[in-house]
Every structure is written in C-alpha cells, then in structure tokens.
Design a protein around this motif. Structure first.
Motif, PDB file in Angstrom:
ATOM      1  N   UNK A 105      41.562 -39.424 124.200  1.00 45.76           N
ATOM      2  CA  UNK A 105      42.471 -38.844 125.195  1.00 45.76           C
ATOM      3  C   UNK A 105      42.165 -37.350 125.309  1.00 45.76           C
ATOM      4  N   UNK A 106      42.198 -36.849 126.553  1.00 46.25           N
ATOM      5  CA  UNK A 106      41.883 -35.438 126.813  1.00 46.25           C
ATOM      6  C   UNK A 106      42.898 -34.876 127.797  1.00 46.25           C
ATOM      7  N   UNK A 107      43.413 -33.695 127.486  1.00 46.29           N
ATOM      8  CA  UNK A 107      44.264 -32.995 128.453  1.00 46.29           C
ATOM      9  C   UNK A 107      43.900 -31.519 128.460  1.00 46.29           C
ATOM     10  N   UNK A 108      44.031 -30.897 129.624  1.00 47.45           N
ATOM     11  CA  UNK A 108      43.647 -29.499 129.783  1.00 47.45           C
ATOM     12  C   UNK A 108      44.570 -28.836 130.792  1.00 47.45           C
ATOM     13  N   UNK A 109      44.976 -27.614 130.471  1.00 46.85           N
ATOM     14  CA  UNK A 109      45.870 -26.857 131.344  1.00 46.85           C
ATOM     15  C   UNK A 109      45.228 -25.530 131.713  1.00 46.85           C
ATOM     16  N   UNK A 110      45.255 -25.201 133.003  1.00 48.96           N
ATOM     17  CA  UNK A 110      44.760 -23.925 133.519  1.00 48.96           C
ATOM     18  C   UNK A 110      45.932 -23.144 134.116  1.00 48.96           C
ATOM     19  N   UNK A 111      45.983 -21.845 133.820  1.00 49.51           N
ATOM     20  CA  UNK A 111      47.014 -20.972 134.385  1.00 49.51           C
ATOM     21  C   UNK A 111      46.379 -19.664 134.847  1.00 49.51           C
ATOM     22  N   UNK A 112      46.956 -19.051 135.846  1.00 51.56           N
ATOM     23  CA  UNK A 112      46.492 -17.751 136.299  1.00 51.56           C
ATOM     24  C   UNK A 112      47.704 -16.916 136.673  1.00 51.56           C
ATOM     25  N   UNK A 113      47.670 -15.654 136.271  1.00 48.64           N
ATOM     26  CA  UNK A 113      48.764 -14.751 136.600  1.00 48.64           C
ATOM     27  C   UNK A 113      48.358 -13.312 136.412  1.00 48.64           C
ATOM     28  N   UNK A 114      49.187 -12.415 136.905  1.00 42.83           N
ATOM     29  CA  UNK A 114      48.933 -10.978 136.790  1.00 42.83           C
ATOM     30  C   UNK A 114      49.451 -10.485 135.449  1.00 42.83           C
ATOM     31  N   UNK A 115      48.650  -9.670 134.777  1.00 38.97           N
ATOM     32  CA  UNK A 115      49.092  -9.057 133.519  1.00 38.97           C
ATOM     33  C   UNK A 115      50.019  -7.878 133.812  1.00 38.97           C
ATOM     34  N   UNK A 116      51.043  -7.650 132.996  1.00 38.51           N
ATOM     35  CA  UNK A 116      51.468  -8.490 131.869  1.00 38.51           C
ATOM     36  C   UNK A 116      52.142  -9.776 132.355  1.00 38.51           C
TER      37      UNK A 116
END
Length: 278
Positions: A225-236
């Motif tokens: 089983x494989x799961x992957x999460x991607x997120x993108x946002x401005x720092x901070x």
C-alpha cells in the motif's frame, strides 16, 4: 547508500515476480553486506574542492553464535560551486540478524537526511559572463528531506528441496523545498512558496520454493500500500496560505507461479504466471 552495497544487478525488460510485483521496463537489485563476513571496523575520510568533506564509520561484528551486525554512519557536506548551492547529508545503515543451517532472521534499517541550498534554476548568459557562480535562487530557498526504511525478513530452509521466505517493509519519505516567484526586479518582496510532501509505502511478501532434480518451482503472494500527500503554501505556513493539497493512494496485490524445467544441460523451459490487482 552505495557505500553499503556489495553488488548491484541490472535487469532490462519484463522482470520476474519473486520479490513482489513484476517490472515492465527493468529493475535494479541491491545486495547489502553479508553478516557472515569476517569482523572488521573501518574509518573513511575524504576532502575535495569547494570545502567538500566526507567521512564514514563502519563496524561489522561478523557471525558469532549465529548473530551478526553491520552498522555504517556516513556524512557528506559541501559549499557547492554556485552561490547558495551548499549541501549537507547524513545516513545510518544497520543490518542485524541471526542465521543457522535452517533459519535466517534479518532486520535492515536505512535512515538518511538531505539538506540543500537550491541551485537548480538556469541563469541567463549575461549573468554567467559577469559571475560564473551566479545562482538566481537565494539563500532563503532551501530543501530538507528525510527517508526512513525498515525491512524484516525471515527464511526457513525446511530441507534440501523446500524453503520458505517472507518479508515485511516500511518506507517513509518526508520533506519540503522552497521557491520564490519572481514578478519583478526586486525579489525581496516576492513571497517564498514551500512545497511539502509526505509518503508511506509498506507491504508484505511471501514465497515458497521447491527444487529437486530438473525442476525448480516458486510461488508467492505480495501485498503493498502506498499513499502520498503534496501541499503548497506561502511561508510562513498557516491554513490560510495553503493553495494546493493533494493526496494519492495506491493499493495492489500480486500472486505468481514460476516453473523452470531443465530438459538438458543446455536447454530449459521457463514459465512465469502472474496475476496483479491494483
């Protein structure tokens, strides 16, 4: 990682399914150091251009009363050639287990970190002519990644004809990297976006092998089983700055049956039947 490898096997084309799902393009097989090797300790030191340093320490206890352990710690760092292109990485590799004539129990662990200044963007010709080390990415744009892998394997040699082996594994990846969007000449006011990812990959496989005279038969099953999460946002980071969040999952089961029959010393018949559900 390669410091802990005894041998590498490269196979092209459709691969066999002995260790799980078969490959359709090719595969790489790595063999870690044997616990039956003679006991030794070793220290390796290296130094190179751009303030590059590398060192590693390894201890192999050899097999004593059936037990053996191999441990290596490695570290590498460099300022890099381009501006803001330094790197720092470290790994620890552990392999330990018990082995006798009928049983083999082995645990392997790999943990590594990698921290880099970003330097993958191209530079225009004018900037290169003025400064060959020019890097359009700033010192505030960095990455940091962690990989952690665990494998527990067990083999039972029932007799000269029959053997059984099974293994469970878990592989985790976690990290992030920065990128500043440039809208104008003054980049100090442009926001720094951070891309995060986290993945988990785990599974189990089991094989039963029979060898006698001219016949070699293997059958087995694997589940992962494989799961992957991607997120993108401005720092901070906070919840209001996240502009992208995606999760992918993959679950698969595979079973196989292999038969090799030696008609003569120079001619054999080989079959490999596989079923895969994704």
């Amino acid at each position: 990682f390669f410091s802990n490898i005894n041998s590498i096997q490269i196979q092209k084309g459709v691969g066999t399914s002995s260790n799980g799902t078969s490959s359709f393009v090719g595969n790489l097989n790595f063999q870690s150091p044997s616990l039956t090797d003679s006991a030794y300790s070793k220290l390796e030191l290296g130094r190179g251009s751009f303030n590059t340093t590398r060192y590693s320490m390894v201890v192999n206890t050899g097999l004593k009363n059936g037990f053996g352990t191999y441990i290596r710690y490695s570290n590498i760092g460099s300022d890099g050639y381009r501006n803001n292109s330094g790197t720092l990485g470290s790994t620890i590799f552990v392999s330990t287990g018990y082995q006798d004539k009928k049983y083999l129990l082995k645990y392997t662990m790999f943990y590594g970190t990698s921290q880099n200044n970003m330097s993958w963007m191209p530079a225009n010709e004018d900037s290169i002519q003025k400064n060959r080390k020019y890097n359009p990415l700033t010192k505030d744009e960095n990455d940091f990644f962690i990989q952690n892998m665990h494998i527990l394997s067990f083999s039972h040699f029932v007799n000269k004809k029959v053997s059984f082996n099974t293994s469970v594994f878990y592989n985790m990846l976690d990290g992030n990297y920065d990128y500043k969007y440039v809208d104008g000449i003054d980049t100090t006011q442009d926001p720094i976006f951070n891309y995060k990812l986290h993945s988990n990959f785990y599974g189990v496989s089991a094989n039963l092998n029979y060898v006698y005279s001219k016949v070699d038969i293997s059958m087995g099953i694997s589940q992962n089983y494989y799961d992957r999460r991607h997120m993108m946002g401005v720092k901070p980071y906070d919840i209001s700055t996240i502009s992208h969040d995606n999760i992918g999952r993959k679950n698969q089961t595979a079973v196989f049956y292999k038969l090799n029959y030696n008609l003569t010393h120079n001619l054999s018949i080989y079959t490999d039947l596989q079923y895969r559900f994704v």
